[in-house]
Scaffold this motif. Structure first.
Motif, PDB file in Angstrom:
ATOM      1  N   ARG A   1       0.847  -1.057   0.122  1.00 33.85           N
ATOM      2  CA  ARG A   1      -0.024  -0.233   0.007  1.00 33.85           C
ATOM      3  C   ARG A   1       0.810   1.376   0.112  1.00 33.85           C
ATOM      4  O   ARG A   1       0.340   2.454  -0.211  1.00 33.85           O
ATOM      5  CB  ARG A   1      -0.786   0.087   1.043  1.00 33.85           C
ATOM      6  CG  ARG A   1      -2.066   0.951   1.095  1.00 33.85           C
ATOM      7  CD  ARG A   1      -2.875   0.580   2.399  1.00 33.85           C
ATOM      8  NE  ARG A   1      -2.426   0.883   3.468  1.00 33.85           N
ATOM      9  CZ  ARG A   1      -3.206   1.031   4.774  1.00 33.85           C
ATOM     10  NH1 ARG A   1      -4.345   0.566   4.824  1.00 33.85           N
ATOM     11  NH2 ARG A   1      -2.564   1.477   5.707  1.00 33.85           N
ATOM     12  N   GLY A   2       2.314   1.147   0.162  1.00 31.46           N
ATOM     13  CA  GLY A   2       3.091   2.295   0.482  1.00 31.46           C
ATOM     14  C   GLY A   2       2.975   2.959   1.660  1.00 31.46           C
ATOM     15  O   GLY A   2       3.799   4.026   1.657  1.00 31.46           O
ATOM     16  N   ASP A   3       2.660   2.262   2.749  1.00 35.87           N
ATOM     17  CA  ASP A   3       2.820   2.852   3.973  1.00 35.87           C
ATOM     18  C   ASP A   3       3.988   2.447   4.632  1.00 35.87           C
ATOM     19  O   ASP A   3       3.834   1.624   5.577  1.00 35.87           O
ATOM     20  CB  ASP A   3       1.483   2.521   4.679  1.00 35.87           C
ATOM     21  CG  ASP A   3       0.987   3.540   5.969  1.00 35.87           C
ATOM     22  OD1 ASP A   3       2.445   4.010   6.327  1.00 35.87           O
ATOM     23  OD2 ASP A   3       0.136   3.391   6.459  1.00 35.87           O
ATOM     24  N   VAL A   4       5.096   2.729   4.328  1.00 34.78           N
ATOM     25  CA  VAL A   4       6.296   2.188   4.875  1.00 34.78           C
ATOM     26  C   VAL A   4       6.636   2.455   6.178  1.00 34.78           C
ATOM     27  O   VAL A   4       7.071   1.800   7.114  1.00 34.78           O
ATOM     28  CB  VAL A   4       7.505   2.886   4.056  1.00 34.78           C
ATOM     29  CG1 VAL A   4       8.765   2.435   4.368  1.00 34.78           C
ATOM     30  CG2 VAL A   4       7.239   2.600   2.433  1.00 34.78           C
ATOM     31  N   ASP A   5       6.137   3.722   6.643  1.00 27.91           N
ATOM     32  CA  ASP A   5       6.390   4.059   8.014  1.00 27.91           C
ATOM     33  C   ASP A   5       5.485   3.160   8.850  1.00 27.91           C
ATOM     34  O   ASP A   5       6.039   2.767  10.007  1.00 27.91           O
ATOM     35  CB  ASP A   5       5.840   5.629   8.326  1.00 27.91           C
ATOM     36  CG  ASP A   5       6.876   6.706   7.649  1.00 27.91           C
ATOM     37  OD1 ASP A   5       7.929   6.437   7.458  1.00 27.91           O
ATOM     38  OD2 ASP A   5       6.116   7.761   7.304  1.00 27.91           O
ATOM     39  N   ALA A   6       4.308   2.786   8.647  1.00 33.81           N
ATOM     40  CA  ALA A   6       3.537   2.131   9.258  1.00 33.81           C
ATOM     41  C   ALA A   6       4.085   0.496   9.400  1.00 33.81           C
ATOM     42  O   ALA A   6       4.121  -0.224  10.412  1.00 33.81           O
ATOM     43  CB  ALA A   6       2.314   1.943   8.818  1.00 33.81           C
TER      44      ALA A   6
END
Length: 437
Positions: free
Chosen positions: A230-235
């Motif tokens: 999803r591209g939510d690398v921080d999470a």
């Protein structure tokens, strides 16, 4: 005084005995084939076809045959079971069904496990306990996720929705049936695969708060991969940190490869390298698998376009005792070819055997295609000869580009190679290759 003959000996001597004697004979007989003969032909005043086998007889003989992996005989006995009649209490007990399913799972026979689950002699509807047993048997068989989900859909919903699958698991849990971590892992993986990350995290939270089942490494890996996609690398990084706080989970690097690639794509190669060092500090990567190293090499080759840094990772990989595989080298070959460093790519392929990893058909195809893309058709022709000698063939697209390229060059010697390519391009040629397993 002579020892008292066993029930099995009495049976084989032709003495007349009851169903209780038959139970004892089957239990005492150590030879499953002999036990089967006793079951099929019990000494009785009535013909064997009229002998009333009690449920315990079926239970014992099926369990004994399954333990010996005499599955054709198990199928035969299952076909003899009378249809289920729960209202009269004559249906086989559920624990027998679960034992049969589990035996098929241990033997890596998923189709047989599913047939047993659906056998008409067992009571309908199937309970959550039976469904859980089948899911775990299929997991033992390494069945693909769609097969696991189809079991849930068939058992619980004609609509086949993923939401109904989740409800079915909730129903199983509400009945007090203790699920395994693998069962939850299956559901979380399914939700992540469908892009339903919110629901997947809800299941993860419910595992702890409602059912006191700690999330497994597989659950974390599925969620990390889903967040990266999803591209939510921080999470994904935060979830990795949460998993890192659980020492029992840190012996498994699953999901870390996806996180490394996501960090590279986000331009955060420093964090990716830090992740590798973190795992090395825990003693995980060097001796367990190549996933993280291969992801680092792919990141430097494909995202950073820095093969020198990729080779540094390769050197570190070898120093740490983690042996590179063909995926490792293929990634480097492709990266070198894309940067026009085809000489280095050829040298690397030539060195692979001495490094303990022989190039396969994929390796040669990447090198061949890279040489054609660089217009180095003489070298491509030489590599083509090596491929043919090893029983490999270029892809149809690669062969086409080679022919088009040498036609454009107009080199008489290379044009002769069209005879070879015309043979290789035939469908029958591709039977020679040995695709990677």
């Amino acid at each position: 005084m002579a020892p008292k003959p066993s029930a099995a000996a009495i049976a084989m001597a032709g003495k007349k005995f009851s169903s209780c004697n038959l139970i004892a004979a089957i239990r005492e007989e150590t030879d499953p084939d002999a036990a089967l003969r006793i079951f099929l032909n019990p000494p009785s005043a009535r013909p064997s076809s009229q002998f009333r086998h009690c449920l315990r007889c079926y239970d014992l003989i099926i369990s004994k045959l399954a333990a010996a992996r005499l599955f054709p005989a198990v199928e035969s006995i299952l076909s003899r079971l009378p249809p289920s009649d729960a209202s009269h209490g004559t249906g086989p007990r559920e624990n027998l069904l679960c034992r049969v399913i589990s035996a098929y799972g241990r033997a890596r026979l998923p189709a047989a496990a599913r047939r047993a689950f659906e056998h008409p002699a067992f009571p309908d509807p199937r309970t959550a306990h039976a469904l859980n047993t089948l899911l775990n048997a299929l997991l033992d068989c390494r069945s693909p996720l769609p097969d696991l989900l189809s079991v849930c859909r068939d058992a619980g919903s004609s609509s086949g929705s993923l939401e109904r699958t989740r409800q079915l698991f909730d129903e199983m849990l509400s009945l007090g049936i203790a699920p395994t971590a693998d069962t939850f892992g299956t559901l979380v993986a399914a939700l992540c695969d469908a892009g339903q990350l919110k629901e997947a995290f809800e299941v993860k939270d419910a595992m702890v708060t409602r059912y006191d089942v700690p999330p497994s490494a597989r659950v974390y890996a599925s969620l990390i991969k889903g967040l990266c996609q999803r591209g939510d690398v921080d999470a994904a990084v935060r979830l990795k940190d949460e998993m890192a706080g659980k020492a029992e989970l840190m012996q498994n690097s699953a999901g870390y490869g996806a996180l490394v690639r996501a960090l590279f794509r986000a331009g955060r190669k420093g964090e990716a390298h830090g992740l590798l060092e973190e795992l090395k500090g825990r003693g995980i990567v060097p001796h367990r698998d190549r996933v993280v190293y291969n992801a680092m090499i792919a990141g430097f080759c494909e995202d950073e376009r820095d093969p020198n840094a990729a080779f540094a990772v390769l050197d570190d990989m070898e120093k740490c005792g983690c042996k590179p595989n063909t995926v490792t080298y293929d990634t480097l070959v492709m990266g070198l070819c894309k940067l026009g460093r085809w000489r280095d790519a050829i040298k690397l392929v030539e060195e692979m055997p001495s490094r303990g990893c022989r190039p396969d058909v994929v390796t040669y195809r990447m090198l061949f295609d890279g040489l054609c893309a660089a217009g180095e058709f003489h070298e491509a022709n030489r590599v083509l000869g090596e491929m043919v000698a090893k029983g490999f063939a270029p892809s149809k697209d690669g062969a086409r580009k080679f022919v088009e390229g040498i036609e454009k060059e107009g080199d008489p010697k290379l044009l002769e190679s069209r005879k070879v390519v015309s043979v290789l391009a035939m469908p029958s040629c591709f039977g020679m290759e040995h695709p990677r397993v």
